[in-house]
Design a protein around this motif. Structure first.
Motif, PDB file in Angstrom:
ATOM      1  N   GLY A   1       0.780  -1.233   0.000  1.00 21.10           N
ATOM      2  CA  GLY A   1       0.000   0.000   0.000  1.00 21.10           C
ATOM      3  C   GLY A   1       0.814   1.287   0.000  1.00 21.10           C
ATOM      4  O   GLY A   1       0.316   2.345  -0.374  1.00 21.10           O
ATOM      5  N   PHE A   2       2.060   1.210   0.460  1.00 16.46           N
ATOM      6  CA  PHE A   2       2.927   2.396   0.532  1.00 16.46           C
ATOM      7  C   PHE A   2       4.282   1.946  -0.008  1.00 16.46           C
ATOM      8  O   PHE A   2       5.251   1.773   0.740  1.00 16.46           O
ATOM      9  CB  PHE A   2       3.041   2.879   1.989  1.00 16.46           C
ATOM     10  CG  PHE A   2       1.734   3.370   2.562  1.00 16.46           C
ATOM     11  CD1 PHE A   2       1.427   4.722   2.551  1.00 16.46           C
ATOM     12  CD2 PHE A   2       0.805   2.485   3.099  1.00 16.46           C
ATOM     13  CE1 PHE A   2       0.218   5.188   3.072  1.00 16.46           C
ATOM     14  CE2 PHE A   2      -0.402   2.941   3.618  1.00 16.46           C
ATOM     15  CZ  PHE A   2      -0.699   4.298   3.609  1.00 16.46           C
TER      16      PHE A   2
ATOM     17  N   LYS B   1      -7.395   2.176  -2.595  1.00 14.80           N
ATOM     18  CA  LYS B   1      -7.057   0.853  -3.141  1.00 14.80           C
ATOM     19  C   LYS B   1      -7.338  -0.262  -2.137  1.00 14.80           C
ATOM     20  O   LYS B   1      -7.674  -1.384  -2.529  1.00 14.80           O
ATOM     21  CB  LYS B   1      -5.584   0.843  -3.573  1.00 14.80           C
ATOM     22  CG  LYS B   1      -5.335   1.711  -4.783  1.00 14.80           C
ATOM     23  CD  LYS B   1      -6.056   1.164  -5.988  1.00 14.80           C
ATOM     24  CE  LYS B   1      -6.648   2.224  -6.847  1.00 14.80           C
ATOM     25  NZ  LYS B   1      -7.529   1.730  -7.902  1.00 14.80           N
TER      26      LYS B   1
ATOM     27  N   CYS C   1      -3.451   4.999  -1.088  1.00 17.28           N
ATOM     28  CA  CYS C   1      -3.612   3.622  -0.616  1.00 17.28           C
ATOM     29  C   CYS C   1      -5.015   3.348  -0.071  1.00 17.28           C
ATOM     30  O   CYS C   1      -5.541   2.249  -0.232  1.00 17.28           O
ATOM     31  CB  CYS C   1      -2.577   3.382   0.474  1.00 17.28           C
ATOM     32  SG  CYS C   1      -2.762   1.820   1.276  1.00 17.28           S
TER      33      CYS C   1
ATOM     34  N   VAL D   1       1.095   0.279  -4.614  1.00 14.63           N
ATOM     35  CA  VAL D   1       0.429   1.585  -4.593  1.00 14.63           C
ATOM     36  C   VAL D   1       1.413   2.611  -4.035  1.00 14.63           C
ATOM     37  O   VAL D   1       2.042   2.379  -2.995  1.00 14.63           O
ATOM     38  CB  VAL D   1      -0.821   1.559  -3.682  1.00 14.63           C
ATOM     39  CG1 VAL D   1      -1.597   2.872  -3.800  1.00 14.63           C
ATOM     40  CG2 VAL D   1      -1.709   0.379  -4.012  1.00 14.63           C
TER      41      VAL D   1
ATOM     42  N   ILE E   1       1.433  -2.786   4.715  1.00 15.68           N
ATOM     43  CA  ILE E   1       0.930  -1.410   4.830  1.00 15.68           C
ATOM     44  C   ILE E   1       1.966  -0.656   5.656  1.00 15.68           C
ATOM     45  O   ILE E   1       2.008  -0.793   6.883  1.00 15.68           O
ATOM     46  CB  ILE E   1      -0.441  -1.409   5.553  1.00 15.68           C
ATOM     47  CG1 ILE E   1      -1.336  -2.541   5.048  1.00 15.68           C
ATOM     48  CG2 ILE E   1      -1.091  -0.030   5.498  1.00 15.68           C
ATOM     49  CD1 ILE E   1      -2.400  -2.243   4.111  1.00 15.68           C
TER      50      ILE E   1
END
Ligand SMILES: C[S@@+](CC[C@H](N)C(=O)[O-])C[C@H]1O[C@@H](n2cnc3c(N)ncnc32)[C@H](O)[C@@H]1O
Length: 282
Positions: free
Chosen positions: A43-44, A114, A111, A83, A136
């Motif tokens: 996510g990051f 998503k 994020c 992402v 994450i």
């Protein structure tokens, strides 16, 4: 290129890679038999590289994205979804992995949007055949609680970095006089009302002064640890199992983050706990 982190940055990535390797060994036995597809969701994602230290002590290490993409044995993931909100980082990551012959998506978006899409996908008929390992790894309080709720009861194992010392504790001012924007941030991050947040972290006592009774607000002791316990309890409302956290401290021994893994699979969390225990005791 991303610039941050102390010794914990390496440990956090090693924990993730160790878990992903164990995950793929186990999934290698079952995925074909049960027709599961495996997705890695980051996510990051960052730029692919991390710069640590400064000047003569500067060191560049591979970010989690590149480390996870390098795992091939006994199998790799079927697809990878990265992402990254920062356009420059997203382009850098895309460029540095373009020669890898795997099914990879790099998405230059937020994020939170998503994670919600992933939650909806997992609940759809098509999503039932997918197992997801998610990472994450925000640098601050960018993950909204509401996004995580979309993953409730899903086939996802997620490692989540929670900025307890770096984020929550810094916004919880000693005298309780928190600005409106910080209270809003805490509400969005924790998914709680301001009243519940204040009740969790502050005590009000009546003090007798020369001019009569006055109310004094004091912040709770050990607010960082308390915010980790609170977040852990919130996570256990969404996932059946939550690990003990890996605790990330800076060079002055102050706690910056807590790193949790959540899953609806008991064995997954057992394996993750073994890994985090090992790193907590290092
Ligand atoms: C701690 S770094 C991630 C490092 C990465 N996991 C690695 O191992 O290299 C956090 C990244 O998240 C990105 N970011 C910040 N807010 C975001 C958001 N809301 N959605 C997606 N990415 C975000 C930042 O640009 C930064 O590159």
């Amino acid at each position: 290129m991303n610039e941050f982190g102390g010794k914990w940055t390496d440990a956090k990535i090693e924990i993730l890679v160790e878990y992903a390797s164990a995950y793929l060994i186990i999934m290698n036995k079952y995925a074909n038999r049960f027709g599961w597809n495996l997705l890695y969701f980051d996510g990051f994602a960052g730029s692919g590289y991390i710069t640590k230290g400064s000047n003569e002590n500067k060191k560049v290490i591979l970010g989690a994205a590149k480390r996870i993409l390098a795992i091939d044995e006994p199998r790799s993931f079927d697809e990878y979804y990265f992402v990254e909100k920062d356009t420059h980082n997203a382009q850098e990551l895309k460029g540095s992995i373009s020669s890898i012959n795997k099914k990879v998506y790099v998405v230059n978006e937020d994020c939170n949007a998503k994670i919600s899409s992933m939650g909806r996908f997992l609940k759809s008929p098509k999503g039932k055949n997918w197992k997801i390992l998610a990472y994450i790894d925000p640098c601050g309080m960018q993950l909204n609680w509401n996004s995580l709720t979309s993953l409730k009861e899903s086939n996802v194992d997620a490692w989540i970095l929670v900025p307890t010392g770096m984020g929550v504790n810094r916004l919880l001012k000693k005298d309780g006089k928190i600005s409106e924007s910080w209270i809003k941030k805490l509400e969005t991050f924790l998914g709680m009302s301001r009243l519940d947040i204040l009740n969790n972290f502050y005590n009000q006592t009546d003090v007798f002064t020369l001019f009569g009774e006055e109310k004094v607000t004091t912040k709770t002791e050990r607010a960082v640890e308390k915010s980790a316990e609170l977040y852990m309890n919130r996570l256990s409302e969404l996932f059946k199992y939550v690990t003990e956290p890996y605790v990330l401290k800076n060079s002055s021994n102050s706690i910056m983050f807590h790193f949790f893994m959540v899953s609806n699979n008991k064995n997954a969390v057992k394996i993750a706990n073994e890994i985090t225990n090992k790193y907590n005791n290092k």
